[in-house]
Write a protein that holds these residues in place. Structure first.
Motif, PDB file in Angstrom:
ATOM      1  N   ALA A 199       0.848  -1.205   0.000  1.00  0.00           N
ATOM      2  CA  ALA A 199       0.000   0.000   0.000  1.00  0.00           C
ATOM      3  C   ALA A 199       0.876   1.244   0.000  1.00  0.00           C
ATOM      4  O   ALA A 199       0.579   2.225  -0.686  1.00  0.00           O
ATOM      5  CB  ALA A 199      -0.934  -0.004   1.206  1.00  0.00           C
ATOM      6  N   ASP A 200       1.969   1.204   0.745  1.00  0.00           N
ATOM      7  CA  ASP A 200       2.897   2.346   0.761  1.00  0.00           C
ATOM      8  C   ASP A 200       3.516   2.570  -0.612  1.00  0.00           C
ATOM      9  O   ASP A 200       3.523   3.687  -1.126  1.00  0.00           O
ATOM     10  CB  ASP A 200       4.023   2.111   1.781  1.00  0.00           C
ATOM     11  CG  ASP A 200       3.549   2.324   3.206  1.00  0.00           C
ATOM     12  OD1 ASP A 200       2.536   3.040   3.379  1.00  0.00           O
ATOM     13  OD2 ASP A 200       4.178   1.780   4.130  1.00  0.00           O
ATOM     14  N   SER A 201       4.043   1.481  -1.205  1.00  0.00           N
ATOM     15  CA  SER A 201       4.744   1.685  -2.472  1.00  0.00           C
ATOM     16  C   SER A 201       3.760   2.048  -3.585  1.00  0.00           C
ATOM     17  O   SER A 201       4.079   2.839  -4.465  1.00  0.00           O
ATOM     18  CB  SER A 201       5.575   0.450  -2.834  1.00  0.00           C
ATOM     19  OG  SER A 201       4.744  -0.677  -2.956  1.00  0.00           O
ATOM     20  N   THR A 202       2.549   1.493  -3.531  1.00  0.00           N
ATOM     21  CA  THR A 202       1.562   1.832  -4.566  1.00  0.00           C
ATOM     22  C   THR A 202       1.142   3.293  -4.440  1.00  0.00           C
ATOM     23  O   THR A 202       1.023   4.008  -5.442  1.00  0.00           O
ATOM     24  CB  THR A 202       0.328   0.915  -4.457  1.00  0.00           C
ATOM     25  OG1 THR A 202       0.774  -0.433  -4.501  1.00  0.00           O
ATOM     26  CG2 THR A 202      -0.634   1.166  -5.588  1.00  0.00           C
ATOM     27  N   THR A 203       0.934   3.738  -3.197  1.00  0.00           N
ATOM     28  CA  THR A 203       0.576   5.145  -3.001  1.00  0.00           C
ATOM     29  C   THR A 203       1.686   6.046  -3.532  1.00  0.00           C
ATOM     30  O   THR A 203       1.419   7.026  -4.229  1.00  0.00           O
ATOM     31  CB  THR A 203       0.324   5.431  -1.505  1.00  0.00           C
ATOM     32  OG1 THR A 203      -0.650   4.497  -1.028  1.00  0.00           O
ATOM     33  CG2 THR A 203      -0.215   6.839  -1.301  1.00  0.00           C
ATOM     34  N   ALA A 204       2.918   5.669  -3.219  1.00  0.00           N
ATOM     35  CA  ALA A 204       4.049   6.485  -3.685  1.00  0.00           C
ATOM     36  C   ALA A 204       4.086   6.528  -5.215  1.00  0.00           C
ATOM     37  O   ALA A 204       4.331   7.582  -5.816  1.00  0.00           O
ATOM     38  CB  ALA A 204       5.350   5.920  -3.138  1.00  0.00           C
ATOM     39  N   ARG A 205       3.791   5.376  -5.842  1.00  0.00           N
ATOM     40  CA  ARG A 205       3.784   5.333  -7.308  1.00  0.00           C
ATOM     41  C   ARG A 205       2.692   6.260  -7.866  1.00  0.00           C
ATOM     42  O   ARG A 205       2.902   6.992  -8.843  1.00  0.00           O
ATOM     43  CB  ARG A 205       3.532   3.894  -7.763  1.00  0.00           C
ATOM     44  CG  ARG A 205       3.666   3.692  -9.257  1.00  0.00           C
ATOM     45  CD  ARG A 205       3.677   2.217  -9.627  1.00  0.00           C
ATOM     46  NE  ARG A 205       2.364   1.615  -9.668  1.00  0.00           N
ATOM     47  CZ  ARG A 205       1.494   1.790 -10.661  1.00  0.00           C
ATOM     48  NH1 ARG A 205       1.796   2.574 -11.674  1.00  0.00           N
ATOM     49  NH2 ARG A 205       0.324   1.190 -10.637  1.00  0.00           N
ATOM     50  N   LEU A 206       1.536   6.249  -7.221  1.00  0.00           N
ATOM     51  CA  LEU A 206       0.447   7.104  -7.703  1.00  0.00           C
ATOM     52  C   LEU A 206       0.789   8.585  -7.517  1.00  0.00           C
ATOM     53  O   LEU A 206       0.522   9.406  -8.386  1.00  0.00           O
ATOM     54  CB  LEU A 206      -0.862   6.758  -6.974  1.00  0.00           C
ATOM     55  CG  LEU A 206      -1.430   5.376  -7.297  1.00  0.00           C
ATOM     56  CD1 LEU A 206      -2.734   5.123  -6.549  1.00  0.00           C
ATOM     57  CD2 LEU A 206      -1.675   5.228  -8.798  1.00  0.00           C
ATOM     58  N   ASN A 261      -6.957   2.451  -0.098  1.00  0.00           N
ATOM     59  CA  ASN A 261      -7.991   3.478  -0.178  1.00  0.00           C
ATOM     60  C   ASN A 261      -7.872   4.481   0.972  1.00  0.00           C
ATOM     61  O   ASN A 261      -8.123   5.668   0.784  1.00  0.00           O
ATOM     62  CB  ASN A 261      -9.381   2.835  -0.203  1.00  0.00           C
ATOM     63  CG  ASN A 261      -9.726   2.299  -1.596  1.00  0.00           C
ATOM     64  OD1 ASN A 261      -9.212   2.800  -2.591  1.00  0.00           O
ATOM     65  ND2 ASN A 261     -10.576   1.289  -1.658  1.00  0.00           N
ATOM     66  N   ALA A 262      -7.472   3.992   2.145  1.00  0.00           N
ATOM     67  CA  ALA A 262      -7.273   4.923   3.271  1.00  0.00           C
ATOM     68  C   ALA A 262      -6.088   5.844   2.988  1.00  0.00           C
ATOM     69  O   ALA A 262      -6.166   7.058   3.185  1.00  0.00           O
ATOM     70  CB  ALA A 262      -7.046   4.132   4.563  1.00  0.00           C
ATOM     71  N   ARG A 263      -4.993   5.279   2.485  1.00  0.00           N
ATOM     72  CA  ARG A 263      -3.808   6.106   2.222  1.00  0.00           C
ATOM     73  C   ARG A 263      -4.045   7.111   1.104  1.00  0.00           C
ATOM     74  O   ARG A 263      -3.501   8.207   1.112  1.00  0.00           O
ATOM     75  CB  ARG A 263      -2.619   5.209   1.869  1.00  0.00           C
ATOM     76  CG  ARG A 263      -1.992   4.508   3.084  1.00  0.00           C
ATOM     77  CD  ARG A 263      -0.860   3.644   2.593  1.00  0.00           C
ATOM     78  NE  ARG A 263      -0.111   2.899   3.590  1.00  0.00           N
ATOM     79  CZ  ARG A 263      -0.586   2.079   4.495  1.00  0.00           C
ATOM     80  NH1 ARG A 263      -1.902   1.954   4.650  1.00  0.00           N
ATOM     81  NH2 ARG A 263       0.216   1.405   5.292  1.00  0.00           N
ATOM     82  N   LEU A 264      -4.854   6.719   0.117  1.00  0.00           N
ATOM     83  CA  LEU A 264      -5.134   7.633  -0.997  1.00  0.00           C
ATOM     84  C   LEU A 264      -5.758   8.933  -0.502  1.00  0.00           C
ATOM     85  O   LEU A 264      -5.518  10.002  -1.048  1.00  0.00           O
ATOM     86  CB  LEU A 264      -6.086   6.979  -2.001  1.00  0.00           C
ATOM     87  CG  LEU A 264      -5.456   6.001  -2.982  1.00  0.00           C
ATOM     88  CD1 LEU A 264      -6.519   5.433  -3.919  1.00  0.00           C
ATOM     89  CD2 LEU A 264      -4.367   6.690  -3.796  1.00  0.00           C
TER      90      LEU A 264
END
Lengths: 602, 83
Positions: A120-127, A174-177
């Motif tokens: 979730a961290d790395s995906t958020t960073a990618r987005l 979804n929370a991190r987004l």
């Protein structure tokens, strides 16, 4: 007419069909639309073609014309990075990132060694990197779709405890987004919330995914489009502003004129009575976050007012209602009256009435008014209004919160005006104070709102996005002004926005945009504003002010604006557009009623 | 639901999908007979049929459909199971 057609409730087939007819009939944006056409890039990781008609129709429902670009299947990243790609050629002014859950969750799985937290961290960073890349390339607003929860749970109620779960990953993502979107000033398209309310089956069907890589079910496309339409409207400051309420069987049960104060159903002790209280609480909360309330009821006024004054269970008070119309005229006429009283467009009204006949007559006569289909049971009224998404707002500004009080005070001013014997005396009695300054971050949202929704007192009707306004603020050849007006009744909030540019020779200062809120018409605020523009232009070394008037269907009220302020006509085009010039050497301030002008932070 | 009602329902769907209010369906009609009958519109026809008749096609049922007549009899069969 177009907007009226788009307002019919339609299933996805009808939506697609209307869209096809429109595209055939209008290969280019129709001239009649008042708004700037939008170029929207939908960057998706799976099939999105089936969503495009619904987006176009939903936008049109809000008076917006959208041209859409979608990426080649699976190529969004390459197209974003390649400066010569079709996406860059298209030059979007809004980007929507729509990624399917499988694409986002790639690499997770029990036994993959990846934890849902770290992914979730790395995906958020990618987005976030994608958003920043898109913003750097196009400088436009960005919308990120949240992930649909398409995965089945592996362990159950406490899924969040199992770290290899794709389901748990999407929860975390979804929370991190939400945090990341706030930090990066990105808007979210909250599909996850919507699917939680509707049930995932209404949004996602694994059969459609396997057959055509459609993550959003085709039958849900109209709602998907509508959710984007709401965001587009909100970005343009074109959300609805005012909720107009019927009274009998809408705010309370029964008919006040027949049943009397003690006969209407409202309050504890009956299920229906409690439902009406809860609906009133929802309406009051809408008012507290900035929605204007009005009443439109077929009643004798005294009867209609009685519960507001004397019923102990009324949540709404008379002072919550900015315009109160109770008479026996037809409702379309009364809605026009309300819009006029409040000085807002009739297309800013949402009309809530339990009576299907009244809803129908309003829909027929005023297709631009939103009329939610209230269900029979009052317990579902608030849901029906919320589901319409009429009042979509990207963030709630302090101005929004003050708005209802605002309109209330305006009505009192009108009363005072009627009482004062002459206009100068009245204007003096208002004790007006103007605060002026260049655009700043604090005022930005309201500035963009005004730029995009002011139709009447708007000399050029040029619409700018937040990004464009930021660019102007950074431009040394541009001078900007935001003005607030205070008087003895309170703060009118921001009432004027001006953008001007000095030419390269440093001689002509052209007023690119000059718009004012209709709230303060007739106060000679424009005279004070001109003085402030003159000062700003002189600071840039200008010798002349140049004003432009571009006629639209709604701004005839300012066609003589520059003539009245002493400008000379320079030229006039066939379409009525005109240019005006004011030499600064001979300019002398005129006396007006805003004695006190205070400047902030310039 | 009578066969005539099923045919009318499916005809309405085809007319919306292809934007042609004069379209008349025949049992042996196939994708080759209608210009715009591509995979995108095929999915739209299937989804609209499910919504209209309140039925759900299984993946395995949809793939072998060869013409309009087979679609009509599949709907009839699904509705009779439902009833």
């Amino acid at each position: 007419m177009l907007v009226g057609l788009a307002n019919l409730r339609m299933d996805f087939l009808r939506t697609n069909r209307l869209d096809r007819l429109l595209l055939e009939r209008f290969p280019t944006p129709p001239a009649a639309l008042q708004t700037k056409p939008i170029r929207l890039a939908l960057l998706a990781s799976s099939t999105a073609d089936h969503l495009l008609p619904a987006i176009r129709i939903a936008a049109l429902r809000r008076g917006l014309w959208v041209t859409i670009y979608t990426n080649q299947y699976g190529q969004y990243q390459q197209e974003l990075l390649d400066g010569s790609s079709p996406l860059h050629l298209f030059a979007p002014d809004i980007i929507v990132f729509a990624f399917d859950a499988r694409h986002l969750a790639h690499g997770i799985g029990a036994g993959s060694g990846r934890t849902s937290d770290s992914l979730a961290d790395s995906t958020t960073a990618r987005l976030v990197t994608l958003w920043q890349t898109a913003r750097a390339a196009f400088g436009c607003p960005i919308i990120q779709q949240t992930a649909l929860q398409v995965f089945p749970a592996l362990i159950g109620n406490n899924e969040h405890r199992f770290d290899g779960s794709a389901y748990g990953f999407l929860q975390r993502l979804n929370a991190r987004l939400r945090t990341a979107a706030d930090a990066e000033r990105i808007e979210l398209l909250a599909l996850d919330d919507r699917a939680a309310a509707d049930g995932i089956a209404a949004w996602y069907d694994p059969v459609m995914w396997h057959r055509a890589k459609q993550e959003v079910h085709p039958a849900a496309a109209p709602l998907y489009g509508d959710m984007i339409g709401r965001l587009l409207a909100s970005l343009q400051g074109r959300s609805f502003k005012c909720l107009v309420l019927d009274l009998d069987n809408t705010l309370w049960g029964g008919v006040i004129g027949d049943d009397g104060l003690d006969g209407i159903v409202l309050g504890q002790g009956s299920a229906r009575g409690e439902s009406f209280v809860e609906f009133q609480e929802y309406v009051r909360d809408l008012a507290q976050r900035g929605i204007i309330l009005a009443v439109c009821s077929k009643n004798d006024e005294a009867n209609a007012l009685a519960p507001f004054h004397s019923h102990p269970d009324m949540v709404l008070k008379r002072s919550d209602i900015a315009a109160f119309v109770a008479n026996w005229d037809d409702k379309p006429a009364n809605l026009r009256r309300i819009a006029r009283q409040l000085n807002i467009g009739i297309d800013a009204l949402v009309f809530a009435d339990d009576n299907p006949f009244e809803r129908d007559i309003v829909r027929r006569n005023l297709p631009m008014v939103a009329v939610p289909e209230l269900p029979v049971d009052p317990a579902f009224y608030s849901r029906a209004i919320a589901d319409g998404g009429y009042f979509e707002t990207l963030s709630v500004t302090p101005e929004d919160v003050d708005r209802a009080a605002h309109y209330q005070a305006n009505l009192e001013r009108t009363t005072l005006q009627a009482a004062a014997t002459d206009l100068p005396q009245y204007l003096k009695s208002l004790d007006m104070v103007m605060h002026s300054g260049p655009f700043d971050k604090v005022g930005l949202q309201r500035i963009v709102q005004l730029i995009n929704k002011t139709n009447q007192f708007n000399l050029t009707t040029r619409r700018y996005t937040e990004e464009e306004v930021l660019a102007q603020m950074a431009d040394p050849q541009v001078a900007t002004l935001q003005l607030r007006l205070l008087d003895r009744f309170g703060d009118n909030g921001m009432i004027a926005v001006v953008i001007g540019r000095i030419d390269d020779r440093g001689r002509d200062f052209t007023i690119d945009s000059w718009l004012m809120s209709c709230r303060v018409l007739g106060r000679q605020a424009e005279v004070s504003t001109l003085q402030l523009i003159v000062e700003a232009a002189r600071q840039l070394g200008a010798e002349r002010l140049v004003g432009e008037y571009c006629p639209t269907a709604k701004n005839a009220m300012v066609c003589d604006h520059y003539a009245k302020l002493g400008f000379d006509l320079a030229d006039r085009q066939d379409d009525g557009a005109s240019r005006w010039v004011l030499p600064l050497a001979s300019f002398a301030p005129t006396e007006n009623f805003i004695a006190n002008v205070r400047k902030n932070n310039d | 639901m009578t066969d005539a009602e099923i045919l009318q329902g499916v005809t309405d769907i085809f007319r919306d999908v292809f934007g042609d209010d004069d379209l008349v369906l025949t049992p042996d009609m196939t994708a080759d007979d209608i210009d715009d009958w591509d995979s995108f519109n095929h999915i739209n026809i299937m989804v609209a049929t499910e919504v209209r008749f309140g039925i759900k096609f299984q993946t395995a049922e949809v793939e072998p459909l060869r013409n309009v007549g087979e679609l009509l009899s599949l709907i009839r069969q699904k509705l009779s199971v439902k009833a």
